[in-house]
Design a protein around this motif. Structure first.
Motif, short mmCIF file in Angstrom:
data_model
loop_
_atom_site.label_atom_id
_atom_site.label_comp_id
_atom_site.label_asym_id
_atom_site.label_seq_id
_atom_site.Cartn_x
_atom_site.Cartn_y
_atom_site.Cartn_z
N GLU A 198 -2.44 3.49 -3.98
CA GLU A 198 -3.06 4.82 -4.16
C GLU A 198 -3.27 5.12 -5.63
O GLU A 198 -4.31 5.66 -6.03
CB GLU A 198 -2.17 5.89 -3.52
N GLN A 199 -2.29 4.77 -6.45
CA GLN A 199 -2.44 5.01 -7.89
C GLN A 199 -3.59 4.19 -8.47
O GLN A 199 -4.39 4.69 -9.27
CB GLN A 199 -1.13 4.66 -8.61
N PHE A 200 -3.65 2.92 -8.05
CA PHE A 200 -4.69 2.05 -8.59
C PHE A 200 -6.09 2.57 -8.26
O PHE A 200 -6.98 2.57 -9.11
CB PHE A 200 -4.52 0.64 -8.02
N PHE A 201 -6.28 3.03 -7.05
CA PHE A 201 -7.61 3.46 -6.63
C PHE A 201 -7.95 4.89 -7.03
O PHE A 201 -9.08 5.19 -7.38
CB PHE A 201 -7.78 3.30 -5.12
N TYR A 202 -6.98 5.79 -6.97
CA TYR A 202 -7.30 7.20 -7.14
C TYR A 202 -7.01 7.75 -8.54
O TYR A 202 -7.52 8.80 -8.91
CB TYR A 202 -6.53 8.04 -6.11
N GLU A 203 -6.18 7.05 -9.32
CA GLU A 203 -5.89 7.51 -10.69
C GLU A 203 -6.29 6.46 -11.73
O GLU A 203 -5.69 6.37 -12.79
CB GLU A 203 -4.39 7.84 -10.85
N GLU B 153 -8.66 6.18 -13.84
CA GLU B 153 -9.03 6.67 -15.18
C GLU B 153 -7.78 6.97 -16.01
O GLU B 153 -7.77 6.72 -17.23
CB GLU B 153 -9.90 7.92 -15.06
N LEU B 154 -6.74 7.49 -15.36
CA LEU B 154 -5.50 7.78 -16.07
C LEU B 154 -4.88 6.51 -16.63
O LEU B 154 -4.51 6.45 -17.80
CB LEU B 154 -4.52 8.47 -15.13
N TRP B 155 -4.79 5.47 -15.79
CA TRP B 155 -4.15 4.22 -16.24
C TRP B 155 -4.99 3.52 -17.30
O TRP B 155 -4.44 2.90 -18.22
CB TRP B 155 -3.89 3.32 -15.04
N ASP B 156 -6.31 3.63 -17.21
CA ASP B 156 -7.15 3.06 -18.26
C ASP B 156 -6.91 3.77 -19.60
O ASP B 156 -6.87 3.14 -20.66
CB ASP B 156 -8.63 3.17 -17.88
N LYS B 157 -6.75 5.08 -19.54
CA LYS B 157 -6.48 5.83 -20.77
C LYS B 157 -5.14 5.43 -21.37
O LYS B 157 -5.00 5.33 -22.60
CB LYS B 157 -6.50 7.34 -20.49
N ILE B 158 -4.14 5.20 -20.52
CA ILE B 158 -2.84 4.76 -21.01
C ILE B 158 -2.97 3.43 -21.73
O ILE B 158 -2.46 3.25 -22.85
CB ILE B 158 -1.84 4.65 -19.85
N LEU B 159 -3.70 2.49 -21.11
CA LEU B 159 -3.84 1.16 -21.70
C LEU B 159 -4.66 1.19 -22.99
O LEU B 159 -4.52 0.30 -23.83
CB LEU B 159 -4.48 0.20 -20.69
N TYR C 287 -2.37 13.54 -17.55
CA TYR C 287 -1.39 13.39 -16.47
C TYR C 287 -1.49 14.56 -15.50
O TYR C 287 -1.50 14.40 -14.28
CB TYR C 287 0.03 13.31 -17.03
N GLN C 288 -1.56 15.75 -16.05
CA GLN C 288 -1.59 16.96 -15.22
C GLN C 288 -2.84 17.01 -14.35
O GLN C 288 -2.77 17.35 -13.16
CB GLN C 288 -1.48 18.20 -16.10
N GLN C 289 -3.98 16.66 -14.91
CA GLN C 289 -5.23 16.72 -14.15
C GLN C 289 -5.29 15.62 -13.09
O GLN C 289 -5.73 15.86 -11.96
CB GLN C 289 -6.41 16.60 -15.10
N SER C 290 -4.83 14.42 -13.43
CA SER C 290 -4.93 13.30 -12.49
C SER C 290 -3.93 13.40 -11.34
O SER C 290 -4.21 12.97 -10.22
CB SER C 290 -4.72 11.97 -13.22
N LEU C 291 -2.76 13.97 -11.62
CA LEU C 291 -1.68 13.95 -10.64
C LEU C 291 -1.36 15.32 -10.04
O LEU C 291 -0.38 15.45 -9.30
CB LEU C 291 -0.41 13.37 -11.29
N GLU C 292 -2.16 16.33 -10.33
CA GLU C 292 -1.82 17.69 -9.90
C GLU C 292 -1.76 17.82 -8.38
O GLU C 292 -1.00 18.65 -7.85
CB GLU C 292 -2.82 18.70 -10.47
N ASP C 293 -2.54 17.04 -7.64
CA ASP C 293 -2.54 17.14 -6.18
C ASP C 293 -1.68 16.08 -5.50
O ASP C 293 -1.69 15.96 -4.27
CB ASP C 293 -3.98 17.03 -5.66
N VAL C 294 -0.93 15.34 -6.30
CA VAL C 294 -0.04 14.30 -5.78
C VAL C 294 1.38 14.86 -5.74
O VAL C 294 1.83 15.49 -6.70
CB VAL C 294 -0.10 13.04 -6.65
N ASP C 295 2.09 14.64 -4.63
CA ASP C 295 3.46 15.14 -4.52
C ASP C 295 4.49 14.18 -5.10
O ASP C 295 5.50 14.62 -5.65
CB ASP C 295 3.81 15.39 -3.05
N TRP D 229 5.02 0.65 -9.87
CA TRP D 229 4.07 0.63 -10.97
C TRP D 229 2.76 1.24 -10.49
O TRP D 229 2.47 1.21 -9.30
CB TRP D 229 3.87 -0.80 -11.50
N PRO D 230 1.94 1.78 -11.33
CA PRO D 230 2.10 1.97 -12.77
C PRO D 230 3.06 3.11 -13.17
O PRO D 230 3.55 3.14 -14.28
CB PRO D 230 0.68 2.33 -13.25
N ALA D 231 3.33 4.05 -12.25
CA ALA D 231 4.01 5.30 -12.63
C ALA D 231 5.38 5.08 -13.25
O ALA D 231 5.74 5.77 -14.20
CB ALA D 231 4.12 6.22 -11.42
N VAL D 232 6.15 4.12 -12.71
CA VAL D 232 7.51 3.97 -13.22
C VAL D 232 7.52 3.53 -14.68
O VAL D 232 8.49 3.78 -15.41
CB VAL D 232 8.31 2.98 -12.34
#
Length: 260
Positions: free
Chosen positions: A32-37, A39-45, A54-62, A67-70
Motif C-alpha cells: 500500500e505504501q509503495f503504490f499510494y505514497e 511521491e513521499l518515498w521519492d521525496k525522501i530518497l 508526511y502529513q499530506q501523504s499519510l493523513e488518511d492512513v491509520d 518498510w518504507p515507514a519503519v
C-alpha cells in the motif's frame, strides 16, 4: 495517522497488520505504501521531504508498518505527535535471527543465480517491478543494513542492527505512547493499548516461515495491490510476443527454403 508500527522486519509485522485491519484500521503495509505514497518515498530518497509531505501523504492512513515507514518512523512520529507507537519484538534475538535466516532461505529458492539472469529478469518484469526492487534495496539498507532478503545473511551485522533499532525506539519514543509488543501475546495488550474491544476471533498469524513469499509469487497474497498480477501479465505478453516472433521467423525461413 493513529498508529506507527516501529518494529523491524520479521517481528510479526504481517500478523499485526492483519490484526489492525480486523480492528477496523486503514492499514498501509509495504505494498500500500509503495503504490499510494510513492511521491513521499521519492521525496525522501531525493532529500526533499518535509513534515508537511508526511502529513499530506499519510493523513488518511491509520497505521503504517514495515518498510518504507519503519526506516523513517521517527519523522512520521514528529509529523503526527498524537500517534501511538508499537515496537514489535520477538521473544529473543535468537528467535528473530532464525526467522531472518529462514526468510533468506526462502528468498534463495526464487532468486536469480547470476547477475546476468538478474538483469534479464529486471528487463522482462517491467518498470513498476524494477522500481519496487530499487526501493526495496534502499529501504532495507536503511532498516537492516542489507540490500535484499536472499544470498548469505551476515549474522553479526543483522543482530547488531536489531539491538540498535530496538534500543533507539525505546529510548526515543515517549513511554506514555509506546507499546513494546510480541504478537504471541495476542489481543489483550494490543487492544488495551488502543482502547479497543477484544475481537471474538483468534489473533491472526501471517507469514509463518516466510510463506508470504510463496503466496506472493503465486499471486495469492491478498495485500500486494496487484503487483504480481501486473508482473504475470507482462510476462505472459513477453512470452506471447516471443512465441509469435519464433513462429514468424520459422515460417519465413521455411518459405525461403521452398522457394529455392
Amino acid at each position: 495517522m493513529k498508529i506507527i508500527c516501529a518494529g523491524l522486519q520479521k517481528t510479526g509485522t504481517k500478523s499485526i497488520a492483519e490484526a489492525l485491519r480486523i480492528l477496523g484500521y486503514n492499514v498501509h503495509d509495504v505494498y500500500e505504501q509503495f503504490f499510494y505514497e510513492k511521491e513521499l518515498w521519492d521525496k525522501i530518497l531525493n532529500n526533499k521531504v518535509t513534515t508537511e509531505d508526511y502529513q499530506q501523504s499519510l493523513e488518511d492512513v491509520d497505521a503504517v508498518m514495515d518498510w518504507p515507514a519503519v526506516a523513517v518512523w521517527e519523522q512520521i512520529m514528529e509529523a503526527f505527535p498524537d500517534a501511538k507507537v508499537i515496537l514489535t519484538i520477538r521473544s529473543s534475538e535468537d528467535e528473530w535471527y532464525e526467522s531472518v535466516k529462514n526468510q533468506y532461505e526462502v528468498g534463495n529458492q526464487y532468486a536469480p543465480k547470476s547477475e546476468l539472469l538478474m538483469k534479464i529478469y529486471q528487463l522482462l518484469v517491467g518498470s513498476v517491478f524494477r522500481r519496487f526492487e530499487k526501493q526495496t534495496s534502499v529501504f532495507l539498507i536503511a532498516c537492516l543494513g542489507v540490500q535484499r532478503f536472499y544470498g548469505t545473511p551476515i549474522e553479526a551485522f543483522l543482530r547488531s542492527r536489531y539491538r540498535q533499532h530496538n534500543l533507539y525506539v525505546k529510548s526515543t519514543c515517549p513511554s506514555n505512547k509506546l507499546l513494546i509488543y510480541n504478537v504471541k501475546d495476542g489481543w489483550e495488550p494490543l487492544c488495551n493499548f488502543l482502547n479497543q474491544e477484544i475481537p471474538d476471533k483468534p489473533f491472526p498469524r501471517k507469514n509463518i516461515k516466510a510463506n508470504m513469499t510463496h503466496k506472493l509469487l503465486a499471486n495469492k497474497w491478498e495485500h500486494d495491490c496487484g503487483l504480481m498480477e501486473d508482473l504475470h501479465r507482462r510476462f505472459k505478453i513477453f512470452l506471447g510476443t516471443l512465441v509469435f516472433l519464433i513462429i514468424a521467423i520459422i515460417s519465413y525461413v521455411g518459405m525461403r527454403y521452398f522457394e529455392n
